[in-house]
Motif scaffolding. Sequence first.
Motif, PDB file in Angstrom:
ATOM      1  N   MET A   1       0.842  -1.183   0.000  1.00 52.96           N
ATOM      2  CA  MET A   1       0.000   0.000   0.000  1.00 52.96           C
ATOM      3  C   MET A   1       0.881   1.239   0.000  1.00 52.96           C
ATOM      4  N   ALA A   2       0.350   2.362  -0.466  1.00 51.51           N
ATOM      5  CA  ALA A   2       1.089   3.613  -0.543  1.00 51.51           C
ATOM      6  C   ALA A   2       1.206   4.227   0.845  1.00 51.51           C
ATOM      7  N   PRO A   3       2.220   5.087   1.064  1.00 49.02           N
ATOM      8  CA  PRO A   3       2.354   5.749   2.357  1.00 49.02           C
ATOM      9  C   PRO A   3       1.127   6.584   2.691  1.00 49.02           C
ATOM     10  N   LEU A   4       0.736   6.579   3.959  1.00 51.03           N
ATOM     11  CA  LEU A   4      -0.415   7.352   4.392  1.00 51.03           C
ATOM     12  C   LEU A   4       0.023   8.722   4.876  1.00 51.03           C
ATOM     13  N   GLN A   5      -0.906   9.670   4.817  1.00 53.92           N
ATOM     14  CA  GLN A   5      -0.610  10.989   5.323  1.00 53.92           C
ATOM     15  C   GLN A   5      -0.364  10.914   6.827  1.00 53.92           C
ATOM     16  N   TYR A  87      13.825   0.693  -1.766  1.00 57.30           N
ATOM     17  CA  TYR A  87      13.474  -0.291  -2.782  1.00 57.30           C
ATOM     18  C   TYR A  87      14.523  -1.404  -2.855  1.00 57.30           C
ATOM     19  N   GLU A  88      15.804  -1.030  -2.732  1.00 57.36           N
ATOM     20  CA  GLU A  88      16.862  -2.031  -2.778  1.00 57.36           C
ATOM     21  C   GLU A  88      16.707  -3.053  -1.662  1.00 57.36           C
ATOM     22  N   MET A  89      16.331  -2.594  -0.487  1.00 54.66           N
ATOM     23  CA  MET A  89      16.119  -3.504   0.636  1.00 54.66           C
ATOM     24  C   MET A  89      14.842  -4.327   0.447  1.00 54.66           C
ATOM     25  N   GLN A  90      13.863  -3.759  -0.226  1.00 54.78           N
ATOM     26  CA  GLN A  90      12.651  -4.516  -0.538  1.00 54.78           C
ATOM     27  C   GLN A  90      13.001  -5.725  -1.402  1.00 54.78           C
ATOM     28  N   LEU A  91      13.873  -5.508  -2.388  1.00 57.84           N
ATOM     29  CA  LEU A  91      14.309  -6.626  -3.230  1.00 57.84           C
ATOM     30  C   LEU A  91      15.087  -7.658  -2.419  1.00 57.84           C
ATOM     31  N   LEU A  92      15.903  -7.176  -1.474  1.00 55.99           N
ATOM     32  CA  LEU A  92      16.665  -8.091  -0.623  1.00 55.99           C
ATOM     33  C   LEU A  92      15.754  -8.897   0.289  1.00 55.99           C
ATOM     34  N   ASP A  93      14.556  -8.404   0.532  1.00 52.09           N
ATOM     35  CA  ASP A  93      13.558  -9.126   1.316  1.00 52.09           C
ATOM     36  C   ASP A  93      12.799 -10.113   0.443  1.00 52.09           C
ATOM     37  N   GLU A  94      12.311  -9.661  -0.699  1.00 53.36           N
ATOM     38  CA  GLU A  94      11.363 -10.447  -1.490  1.00 53.36           C
ATOM     39  C   GLU A  94      12.028 -11.503  -2.369  1.00 53.36           C
ATOM     40  N   ILE A  95      13.132 -11.164  -3.008  1.00 55.79           N
ATOM     41  CA  ILE A  95      13.781 -12.133  -3.889  1.00 55.79           C
ATOM     42  C   ILE A  95      14.276 -13.365  -3.122  1.00 55.79           C
ATOM     43  N   PRO A  96      14.908 -13.205  -1.944  1.00 60.48           N
ATOM     44  CA  PRO A  96      15.264 -14.409  -1.177  1.00 60.48           C
ATOM     45  C   PRO A  96      14.054 -15.230  -0.744  1.00 60.48           C
ATOM     46  N   MET A  97      12.888 -14.604  -0.615  1.00 57.18           N
ATOM     47  CA  MET A  97      11.685 -15.380  -0.293  1.00 57.18           C
ATOM     48  C   MET A  97      11.370 -16.374  -1.404  1.00 57.18           C
ATOM     49  N   ILE A  98      11.576 -15.958  -2.662  1.00 55.63           N
ATOM     50  CA  ILE A  98      11.331 -16.855  -3.790  1.00 55.63           C
ATOM     51  C   ILE A  98      12.365 -17.976  -3.813  1.00 55.63           C
ATOM     52  N   TRP A  99      13.645 -17.601  -3.751  1.00 58.22           N
ATOM     53  CA  TRP A  99      14.712 -18.601  -3.819  1.00 58.22           C
ATOM     54  C   TRP A  99      14.689 -19.522  -2.594  1.00 58.22           C
ATOM     55  N   GLY A 100      14.517 -18.933  -1.414  1.00 56.07           N
ATOM     56  CA  GLY A 100      14.496 -19.738  -0.203  1.00 56.07           C
ATOM     57  C   GLY A 100      13.324 -20.697  -0.164  1.00 56.07           C
ATOM     58  N   SER A 101      12.159 -20.229  -0.612  1.00 59.00           N
ATOM     59  CA  SER A 101      10.983 -21.097  -0.623  1.00 59.00           C
ATOM     60  C   SER A 101      11.170 -22.268  -1.580  1.00 59.00           C
ATOM     61  N   CYS A 102      11.867 -22.022  -2.685  1.00 58.34           N
ATOM     62  CA  CYS A 102      12.129 -23.119  -3.622  1.00 58.34           C
ATOM     63  C   CYS A 102      13.105 -24.132  -3.020  1.00 58.34           C
ATOM     64  N   VAL A 103      14.024 -23.667  -2.197  1.00 61.36           N
ATOM     65  CA  VAL A 103      14.901 -24.605  -1.489  1.00 61.36           C
ATOM     66  C   VAL A 103      14.078 -25.468  -0.543  1.00 61.36           C
ATOM     67  N   LYS A 141       8.909  -4.320 -11.789  1.00 63.50           N
ATOM     68  CA  LYS A 141       8.765  -3.669 -10.485  1.00 63.50           C
ATOM     69  C   LYS A 141       7.320  -3.633  -9.989  1.00 63.50           C
ATOM     70  N   ASN A 142       6.597  -4.719 -10.226  1.00 61.31           N
ATOM     71  CA  ASN A 142       5.208  -4.801  -9.791  1.00 61.31           C
ATOM     72  C   ASN A 142       5.119  -5.787  -8.632  1.00 61.31           C
ATOM     73  N   PRO A 143       4.770  -5.322  -7.421  1.00 63.10           N
ATOM     74  CA  PRO A 143       4.734  -6.224  -6.259  1.00 63.10           C
ATOM     75  C   PRO A 143       3.738  -7.360  -6.409  1.00 63.10           C
ATOM     76  N   TYR A 144       2.722  -7.172  -7.253  1.00 60.42           N
ATOM     77  CA  TYR A 144       1.738  -8.239  -7.436  1.00 60.42           C
ATOM     78  C   TYR A 144       2.354  -9.436  -8.171  1.00 60.42           C
ATOM     79  N   TYR A 150       5.086 -16.036  -5.321  1.00 63.35           N
ATOM     80  CA  TYR A 150       5.235 -16.595  -3.972  1.00 63.35           C
ATOM     81  C   TYR A 150       4.007 -17.420  -3.602  1.00 63.35           C
ATOM     82  N   GLY A 151       2.831 -16.932  -3.984  1.00 58.64           N
ATOM     83  CA  GLY A 151       1.599 -17.658  -3.695  1.00 58.64           C
ATOM     84  C   GLY A 151       1.563 -19.013  -4.365  1.00 58.64           C
ATOM     85  N   VAL A 152       2.017 -19.075  -5.616  1.00 60.77           N
ATOM     86  CA  VAL A 152       2.043 -20.354  -6.337  1.00 60.77           C
ATOM     87  C   VAL A 152       2.975 -21.339  -5.634  1.00 60.77           C
ATOM     88  N   ILE A 153       4.141 -20.865  -5.220  1.00 57.18           N
ATOM     89  CA  ILE A 153       5.101 -21.733  -4.521  1.00 57.18           C
ATOM     90  C   ILE A 153       4.488 -22.269  -3.234  1.00 57.18           C
TER      91      ILE A 153
END
Length: 260
Positions: A1-5, A87-103, A141-144, A150-153
Motif C-alpha cells: 500500500m502507498a504511504p499514508l498521510q 526499494y533495494e532492501m525490498q528486493l533483498l527481502d522479497e527475492i530471497p523469499m522466492i529462492w528460499g521457498s524453492c529450497v 517492479k510490480n509487487p503483485y 510466492y503464492g504459487v510456490i
Amino acid sequence: MAPLQGDSEGYWGKPTSTLDWCEENYAVTPYIAEFYNTVSNIIFFTFPIITASIFIRDRVEPRFILACLGFLTVGIGSWGFHMTLWYEMQLLDEIPMIWGSCVFLFCIFECDSKRDGHNKTLISGFVFICALTTGIYVVFKNPYLFQAAYGVIMVVMIFRGFHLACGRCVQYSKYLFFYALMTYTTGFIFWNIDNHFCPQIRCHLRQNVLGRKSEVWHSLGFIPFVKVDEGESAAKHENGHHSNGISCNGDHDHNKNHYD
C-alpha cells in the motif's frame, strides 16, 4: 500500500519502496522506519541459526542447512526493508523469499530420496523458475508479480505436504503439517487485514498489538521453516535413520544403512 498521510520522514529519508505497510513510519525511533515490523524479524534469525547448528551437529544433508541459510537471508532482507523502506532492501527481502521457498520445496519433494542424492533435473527446474521470476520482477517492479509467484510456490508446498502427510509417507507428521498450515493461514489473514483495513486499524488500535498485523504475519508465517523439519524428518526416516526400517512407501526394509 502507498504511504499514508501523517507518516514522518526519519534517518533513512523518504521511502523508495513500492510498498509501505500499515505501521506508522518512525513512530518509535528516527532510525527505524517501521519499528515493530523490523524487530519482529528476530524470529527469522533465531530459528535458522539454532536449527542449522543442530543439523550440522547431526550431519544432516547440506540441502537442509541451505534451507536454514535461505530463511536467515530473508530475515536479514526483511529487517533492512522495514528499517529503511528502500526499494533495494525490498528486493533483498522479497527475492530471497522466492529462492528460499524453492529450497524448502526441493527439500520436501526430495524427502524420500537417497541420502546425498542429487536430482539435477529438479534443481535445474527450480533455478530456472527462480531466475525467471527474479528477472521479470526486477524489470517490471510490480509487487503483485512477486506475490503471485510466492503464492504459487506456497500452494505447491501445501499440496506436497498434504500428499506426504495423508498419503504414502507414513512417517510424515500429520499433526505438524496441519499445525503449520493453521499458523500460516492465520498469519496470512492478519496480513490481509493489515493491507485492506489500515486506516481503521491506525485509528482504533494504534497502541494495541492486534493493530500490528504484519508483525503477527512475521511470527506466524514461518510454515516453510517448519516444513524443513518435516522434510528432514521424513528424509532421515527414508534413509534408515529410524530403527524400524519403514520406508516412505510403507514397506519394511531391513537392509537399509543406518547413519549415526
